[in-house]
Scaffold this motif. Structure first.
Motif, PDB file in Angstrom:
ATOM      1  N   GLY A  63      -4.072  10.934  -7.958  1.00  0.00           N
ATOM      2  CA  GLY A  63      -3.159  12.064  -7.984  1.00  0.00           C
ATOM      3  C   GLY A  63      -3.811  13.257  -7.291  1.00  0.00           C
ATOM      4  O   GLY A  63      -4.357  13.142  -6.195  1.00  0.00           O
ATOM      5  N   ASP A  64      -3.807  14.407  -7.960  1.00  0.00           N
ATOM      6  CA  ASP A  64      -4.406  15.629  -7.388  1.00  0.00           C
ATOM      7  C   ASP A  64      -5.695  15.993  -8.112  1.00  0.00           C
ATOM      8  O   ASP A  64      -5.992  17.169  -8.331  1.00  0.00           O
ATOM      9  CB  ASP A  64      -3.410  16.785  -7.487  1.00  0.00           C
ATOM     10  CG  ASP A  64      -2.977  17.052  -8.935  1.00  0.00           C
ATOM     11  OD1 ASP A  64      -3.273  16.211  -9.821  1.00  0.00           O
ATOM     12  OD2 ASP A  64      -2.339  18.093  -9.168  1.00  0.00           O
ATOM     13  N   ILE A  65      -6.489  14.984  -8.483  1.00  0.00           N
ATOM     14  CA  ILE A  65      -7.692  15.250  -9.285  1.00  0.00           C
ATOM     15  C   ILE A  65      -8.690  16.138  -8.551  1.00  0.00           C
ATOM     16  O   ILE A  65      -9.403  16.943  -9.170  1.00  0.00           O
ATOM     17  CB  ILE A  65      -8.360  13.919  -9.708  1.00  0.00           C
ATOM     18  CG1 ILE A  65      -9.417  14.167 -10.789  1.00  0.00           C
ATOM     19  CG2 ILE A  65      -8.964  13.206  -8.512  1.00  0.00           C
ATOM     20  CD1 ILE A  65      -8.861  14.707 -12.065  1.00  0.00           C
ATOM     21  N   VAL A  66      -8.756  16.035  -7.230  1.00  0.00           N
ATOM     22  CA  VAL A  66      -9.682  16.877  -6.463  1.00  0.00           C
ATOM     23  C   VAL A  66      -9.315  18.347  -6.618  1.00  0.00           C
ATOM     24  O   VAL A  66     -10.171  19.211  -6.898  1.00  0.00           O
ATOM     25  CB  VAL A  66      -9.676  16.473  -4.970  1.00  0.00           C
ATOM     26  CG1 VAL A  66     -10.547  17.427  -4.159  1.00  0.00           C
ATOM     27  CG2 VAL A  66     -10.151  15.036  -4.804  1.00  0.00           C
TER      28      VAL A  66
ATOM     29  N   ALA B 160       0.449  10.308 -11.803  1.00  0.00           N
ATOM     30  CA  ALA B 160      -0.987  10.596 -11.766  1.00  0.00           C
ATOM     31  C   ALA B 160      -1.248  12.093 -11.919  1.00  0.00           C
ATOM     32  O   ALA B 160      -2.180  12.510 -12.631  1.00  0.00           O
ATOM     33  CB  ALA B 160      -1.584  10.082 -10.458  1.00  0.00           C
ATOM     34  N   SER B 161      -0.428  12.915 -11.287  1.00  0.00           N
ATOM     35  CA  SER B 161      -0.596  14.370 -11.392  1.00  0.00           C
ATOM     36  C   SER B 161      -0.297  14.859 -12.802  1.00  0.00           C
ATOM     37  O   SER B 161      -0.978  15.769 -13.315  1.00  0.00           O
ATOM     38  CB  SER B 161       0.317  15.068 -10.384  1.00  0.00           C
ATOM     39  OG  SER B 161      -0.029  14.716  -9.059  1.00  0.00           O
ATOM     40  N   VAL B 162       0.696  14.284 -13.446  1.00  0.00           N
ATOM     41  CA  VAL B 162       1.016  14.660 -14.829  1.00  0.00           C
ATOM     42  C   VAL B 162      -0.139  14.301 -15.752  1.00  0.00           C
ATOM     43  O   VAL B 162      -0.484  15.057 -16.673  1.00  0.00           O
ATOM     44  CB  VAL B 162       2.321  13.970 -15.279  1.00  0.00           C
ATOM     45  CG1 VAL B 162       2.532  14.147 -16.776  1.00  0.00           C
ATOM     46  CG2 VAL B 162       3.508  14.527 -14.511  1.00  0.00           C
ATOM     47  N   ILE B 163      -0.749  13.134 -15.529  1.00  0.00           N
ATOM     48  CA  ILE B 163      -1.910  12.730 -16.336  1.00  0.00           C
ATOM     49  C   ILE B 163      -3.030  13.759 -16.198  1.00  0.00           C
ATOM     50  O   ILE B 163      -3.645  14.180 -17.190  1.00  0.00           O
ATOM     51  CB  ILE B 163      -2.394  11.330 -15.897  1.00  0.00           C
ATOM     52  CG1 ILE B 163      -1.354  10.270 -16.278  1.00  0.00           C
ATOM     53  CG2 ILE B 163      -3.746  10.994 -16.523  1.00  0.00           C
ATOM     54  CD1 ILE B 163      -1.606   8.909 -15.668  1.00  0.00           C
ATOM     55  N   ASN B 164      -3.294  14.181 -14.982  1.00  0.00           N
ATOM     56  CA  ASN B 164      -4.340  15.190 -14.759  1.00  0.00           C
ATOM     57  C   ASN B 164      -3.988  16.517 -15.421  1.00  0.00           C
ATOM     58  O   ASN B 164      -4.857  17.214 -15.960  1.00  0.00           O
ATOM     59  CB  ASN B 164      -4.555  15.405 -13.257  1.00  0.00           C
ATOM     60  CG  ASN B 164      -5.050  14.143 -12.567  1.00  0.00           C
ATOM     61  OD1 ASN B 164      -5.666  13.290 -13.182  1.00  0.00           O
ATOM     62  ND2 ASN B 164      -4.753  14.025 -11.276  1.00  0.00           N
TER      63      ASN B 164
ATOM     64  N   ILE C 124      -9.296   8.330 -17.885  1.00  0.00           N
ATOM     65  CA  ILE C 124      -9.581   6.890 -17.974  1.00  0.00           C
ATOM     66  C   ILE C 124      -8.378   6.121 -18.499  1.00  0.00           C
ATOM     67  O   ILE C 124      -7.932   5.128 -17.900  1.00  0.00           O
ATOM     68  CB  ILE C 124     -10.815   6.643 -18.864  1.00  0.00           C
ATOM     69  CG1 ILE C 124     -12.067   7.240 -18.202  1.00  0.00           C
ATOM     70  CG2 ILE C 124     -11.001   5.157 -19.120  1.00  0.00           C
ATOM     71  CD1 ILE C 124     -13.299   7.205 -19.087  1.00  0.00           C
ATOM     72  N   VAL C 125      -7.826   6.569 -19.629  1.00  0.00           N
ATOM     73  CA  VAL C 125      -6.711   5.851 -20.241  1.00  0.00           C
ATOM     74  C   VAL C 125      -5.442   5.971 -19.393  1.00  0.00           C
ATOM     75  O   VAL C 125      -4.774   4.976 -19.088  1.00  0.00           O
ATOM     76  CB  VAL C 125      -6.448   6.377 -21.673  1.00  0.00           C
ATOM     77  CG1 VAL C 125      -5.221   5.692 -22.275  1.00  0.00           C
ATOM     78  CG2 VAL C 125      -7.668   6.147 -22.553  1.00  0.00           C
ATOM     79  N   GLY C 126      -5.119   7.186 -19.008  1.00  0.00           N
ATOM     80  CA  GLY C 126      -3.871   7.427 -18.288  1.00  0.00           C
ATOM     81  C   GLY C 126      -3.816   6.739 -16.942  1.00  0.00           C
ATOM     82  O   GLY C 126      -2.819   6.083 -16.601  1.00  0.00           O
TER      83      GLY C 126
ATOM     84  N   GLY D  93       0.809  -1.215   0.000  1.00  0.00           N
ATOM     85  CA  GLY D  93       0.000   0.000   0.000  1.00  0.00           C
ATOM     86  C   GLY D  93       0.840   1.261   0.000  1.00  0.00           C
ATOM     87  O   GLY D  93       0.482   2.259  -0.636  1.00  0.00           O
ATOM     88  N   MET D  94       1.966   1.233   0.685  1.00  0.00           N
ATOM     89  CA  MET D  94       2.836   2.404   0.755  1.00  0.00           C
ATOM     90  C   MET D  94       3.478   2.687  -0.595  1.00  0.00           C
ATOM     91  O   MET D  94       3.716   3.844  -0.958  1.00  0.00           O
ATOM     92  CB  MET D  94       3.913   2.172   1.815  1.00  0.00           C
ATOM     93  CG  MET D  94       4.648   3.425   2.249  1.00  0.00           C
ATOM     94  SD  MET D  94       5.708   3.076   3.658  1.00  0.00           S
ATOM     95  CE  MET D  94       6.441   4.690   3.934  1.00  0.00           C
ATOM     96  N   MET D  95       3.782   1.633  -1.364  1.00  0.00           N
ATOM     97  CA  MET D  95       4.382   1.828  -2.684  1.00  0.00           C
ATOM     98  C   MET D  95       3.359   2.335  -3.699  1.00  0.00           C
ATOM     99  O   MET D  95       3.666   3.189  -4.519  1.00  0.00           O
ATOM    100  CB  MET D  95       4.984   0.515  -3.177  1.00  0.00           C
ATOM    101  CG  MET D  95       6.242   0.083  -2.437  1.00  0.00           C
ATOM    102  SD  MET D  95       6.922  -1.423  -3.155  1.00  0.00           S
ATOM    103  CE  MET D  95       8.212  -1.816  -1.975  1.00  0.00           C
ATOM    104  N   LEU D  96       2.135   1.798  -3.651  1.00  0.00           N
ATOM    105  CA  LEU D  96       1.116   2.253  -4.605  1.00  0.00           C
ATOM    106  C   LEU D  96       0.523   3.588  -4.144  1.00  0.00           C
ATOM    107  O   LEU D  96       0.382   4.516  -4.948  1.00  0.00           O
ATOM    108  CB  LEU D  96       0.028   1.191  -4.743  1.00  0.00           C
ATOM    109  CG  LEU D  96      -0.895   1.309  -5.953  1.00  0.00           C
ATOM    110  CD1 LEU D  96      -0.094   1.378  -7.238  1.00  0.00           C
ATOM    111  CD2 LEU D  96      -1.854   0.123  -6.007  1.00  0.00           C
ATOM    112  N   SER D  97       0.160   3.677  -2.902  1.00  0.00           N
ATOM    113  CA  SER D  97      -0.160   4.919  -2.168  1.00  0.00           C
ATOM    114  C   SER D  97      -1.059   5.918  -2.900  1.00  0.00           C
ATOM    115  O   SER D  97      -0.791   7.110  -2.902  1.00  0.00           O
ATOM    116  CB  SER D  97       1.139   5.631  -1.753  1.00  0.00           C
ATOM    117  OG  SER D  97       1.864   6.102  -2.857  1.00  0.00           O
ATOM    118  N   ASP D  98      -2.102   5.416  -3.542  1.00  0.00           N
ATOM    119  CA  ASP D  98      -3.106   6.320  -4.101  1.00  0.00           C
ATOM    120  C   ASP D  98      -4.467   5.783  -3.698  1.00  0.00           C
ATOM    121  O   ASP D  98      -4.826   4.644  -4.029  1.00  0.00           O
ATOM    122  CB  ASP D  98      -2.993   6.405  -5.623  1.00  0.00           C
ATOM    123  CG  ASP D  98      -3.935   7.448  -6.204  1.00  0.00           C
ATOM    124  OD1 ASP D  98      -3.481   8.562  -6.488  1.00  0.00           O
ATOM    125  OD2 ASP D  98      -5.139   7.133  -6.360  1.00  0.00           O
ATOM    126  N   ALA D  99      -5.228   6.601  -2.978  1.00  0.00           N
ATOM    127  CA  ALA D  99      -6.501   6.147  -2.437  1.00  0.00           C
ATOM    128  C   ALA D  99      -7.486   5.777  -3.538  1.00  0.00           C
ATOM    129  O   ALA D  99      -8.283   4.847  -3.379  1.00  0.00           O
ATOM    130  CB  ALA D  99      -7.093   7.236  -1.538  1.00  0.00           C
TER     131      ALA D  99
END
Length: 656
Positions: free
Chosen positions: A417-420, A574-578, A599-601, A362-368
């Motif tokens: 990422g920071d989608i919120v 994830a932030s770069v994708i957003n 969706i894709v990213g 969980g710590m390595m993936l670490s995205d809720a």
């Protein structure tokens, strides 16, 4: 710790009950049968086993052919390897149809062979037709030899030539006609008097002439039509055979049954070859988990005349290993198996590593957001489908990893990422601050790195503690203390000193750390070489142990920096994708692009980092944890069981 205690089993029963008892043991799946070493007569069933294997291969081949011409529309249950449950009485009914099923398999294979042979013949006919195209203008058969007074010669020159130049090289009385010509070849028809035939042939040989080898008494045009008609007939035969194979797809279920039924019969006769026999009885030896001894004995004694004896294995026996853990730990048993089964003196490392396995994953993936997807997906699969035990455990493992990922992601404030924040800023015009329940690693990576090292030290200490317990239980209590205490002192003493390089550390911790480190070094140097008889051996043995401890544990602790690296990688990508999704200025285009890129990213990012978290979490267990106490080398328990691919018995096994 979580290895089931094994018993040796010796079973003696009437010879007439041998097959029924073996079938019962096969359905129960709790006895590993060993080759009988007593001086009893055996039975040669090699030819029977070969027959079963041949029939099984035939049925499997028929299924493969069906998959080519009539692919099965597999549902999700089939894709994840779920087998069809059958009642025992239904199994018996199907077994009575095995001859009919094998005839169907043979018919499918014969039709496929006709298709293959016909396609090969069509290919040959096409090649012949293509070759004859250049002779199409010839109005006599290619095997035409001439008339009563003349001789005909048909063949090719390997270069371009005209009739005049060819006739100039031939004796008088020869007539040459060019059938077709190209830069590479000239096809000719030559007619000459029988008296000059040999002389003409000698001249042609000097010109590198190659006669045709066709033996059909038909013209090229007639042969081309003949091959075309033959191909048409062959194609019709292929279509008929294909249609017949497609019709037989209704027998797919029965063919699957045949594959499994014949595999079971083969396995049963494999076991029969391991038994010992007298004139009226048979003897079976093997291993069985102690927890199943009483129930199996009661069932066998209720149905058959048997004598069963259970004994404890000796130290020399090659005892198999069967793991049994709690619901929390058992899903990661596959990780232990991937490395090696526990040896005779090993403990089962599964319960030792399970908590840290979920924690590190969980710590390595670490995205809720990713953790929530994993949790929802695995929960739906577990609730909706009837899964095989191995697949069920795998999904439970990833569900637990998803829960850990969800918790870590919430602590770090990463939801896809920071989608919120992106949606708030780009579409609502609001600046949303950090939503982390703890802190954001991107803003304070050193803090996460220090926590990663701290968790790594706890992980390593757990392995050392297990080693201590194993030595203590083995009666080597002094070794347990002297091999463990110096390591704890050195690592705990060095930890605040090392951390002070990266951040401020309270002076009291550094003041405690220095003497603790020095005391551990002295204790390690003085005690590690205790097995040596000489003073120099003891001293240099201690120095060598100090070197190994310093370099080994330093490298091990640094390995836990991957917890930071993979955690940051997931969040930053994830932030770069957003960010890519919000590049257009137009609000509508921005929304459309964001949905597509999101969706894709994020799907790709989840897949890549899910694999990375799995691999590196395994690596931390195998290299860092297992090296402290685990040897491996055990042999996994391999009971006689229903080793089927498509079906399983609906009845409850003794071990359920």
């Amino acid at each position: 710790m979580a290895k089931l205690k094994m018993k040796k089993i010796e079973l003696i029963a009437l010879l007439t009950d041998s097959k029924k008892i073996i079938e019962l043991l096969q359905r129960r799946g709790v006895v590993e049968i060993c080759h009988n070493e007593e001086e009893l007569s055996g039975t040669n069933v090699t030819s029977i086993i070969s027959e079963f294997e041949k029939f099984r291969s035939t049925a499997a081949q028929a299924l493969d052919i069906l998959e080519i011409y009539a692919p099965e529309k597999a549902g999700i249950a089939q894709m994840i390897g779920s087998r069809t449950e059958v009642e025992k009485h239904a199994f018996g009914r199907e077994a009575m149809q095995i001859d009919r099923i094998m005839n169907i398999a043979g018919e499918i294979i014969r039709n496929n062979r006709i298709i293959t042979d016909s396609e090969a013949q069509i290919a040959q006919n096409n090649i012949k037709s293509d070759t004859l195209e250049q002779w199409k203008k010839l109005d006599v058969p290619l095997d035409f030899k001439g008339t009563a007074a003349t001789s005909a010669i048909i063949g090719s020159l390997s270069y371009m030539a005209d009739s005049d130049s060819i006739e100039a090289e031939l004796p008088e009385g020869c007539y040459c006609e060019i059938v077709s010509a190209s830069k590479e070849q000239t096809n000719i028809f030559l007619l000459c008097s029988k008296t000059v035939y040999e002389e003409a042939m000698n001249a042609l040989r000097m010109m590198s002439f190659i006669p045709v080898s066709e033996t059909e008494s038909k013209t090229p045009s007639e042969l081309i039509k003949l091959y075309s008609q033959e191909n048409s007939d062959l194609q019709q035969k292929i279509t008929e055979c294909e249609n017949r194979i497609i019709e037989l797809q209704t027998e797919r279920k029965q063919l699957k049954f045949a594959v499994d039924y014949l595999q079971m019969r083969k396995d049963k006769y494999d076991v029969l070859s391991s038994l010992g026999f007298t004139e009226t009885t048979f003897v079976l030896n093997g291993y069985i988990p102690e927890k199943y001894c009483e129930s199996l004995q009661k069932e066998l004694e209720a149905k058959y005349t048997v004598f069963i004896e259970y004994t404890d294995p000796s130290d020399e026996d090659d005892v198999p290993v069967l793991l049994e853990n709690s619901k929390f730990s058992s899903p990661v048993e596959s990780i232990t198996r991937m490395y090696a089964m526990p040896g005779k003196k090993d403990v089962d490392p599964t319960p030792v590593m399970s908590f840290f396995y979920y924690l590190f994953f969980g710590m390595m993936l670490s995205d809720a957001g990713y953790g929530l997807l994993m949790l929802i997906g695995t929960t739906i699969a577990l609730k909706r489908f009837k899964l095989e035990e191995s697949m069920k455990k795998t999904l439970i493992m990833f569900r637990n990893c998803g829960i850990s990922t969800l918790i870590w992601g919430a602590l770090f404030g990463s939801w896809f990422g920071d989608i919120v924040q992106v949606i708030g800023k780009e579409f609502c015009g609001k600046q949303i601050g950090s939503i982390a329940l703890w802190f954001e690693p991107m803003n304070d990576p050193i803090k996460l790195l220090l926590y990663a090292f701290g968790l790594g030290i706890l992980h390593l200490f757990l392995g050392v503690a297990v080693s201590f317990r194993m030595s203590w239980d083995d009666g080597r209590k002094l070794d347990a203390v002297l091999d463990t205490l110096p390591i704890y002192m050195i690592v705990l003493g060095a930890a605040p000193l090392g951390a002070s390089i990266l951040t401020d550390v309270p002076a009291v911790l550094k003041s405690i750390g220095t003497p603790l480190l020095l005391s551990g070094v002295v204790l390690l140097v003085l005690t590690s070489g205790r097995s040596s008889k000489s003073v120099f051996g003891k001293f240099f043995g201690g120095l060598y142990a100090l070197y190994n401890t310093a370099t080994g544990y330093l490298g091990d602790i640094l390995s836990y920096s991957r917890l930071l690296a993979l955690g940051l990688a997931t969040g930053s990508i994830a932030s770069v994708i957003n960010l890519i999704g919000t590049m257009p200025q137009n609000l509508v285009l921005k929304a459309i692009l964001l949905v597509i890129v999101f969706i894709v990213g994020h799907t790709v990012n989840l897949a890549i980092n899910l694999l990375g978290a799995y691999v590196h979490t395994d690596r931390l267990q195998f290299v860092e944890l297992f090296s402290k106490f685990y040897t491996g080398g055990g042999r996994e328990f391999a009971p006689l069981t229903v080793n089927t691919k498509y079906i399983k018995f609906k009845e409850e096994n003794i071990n359920e």
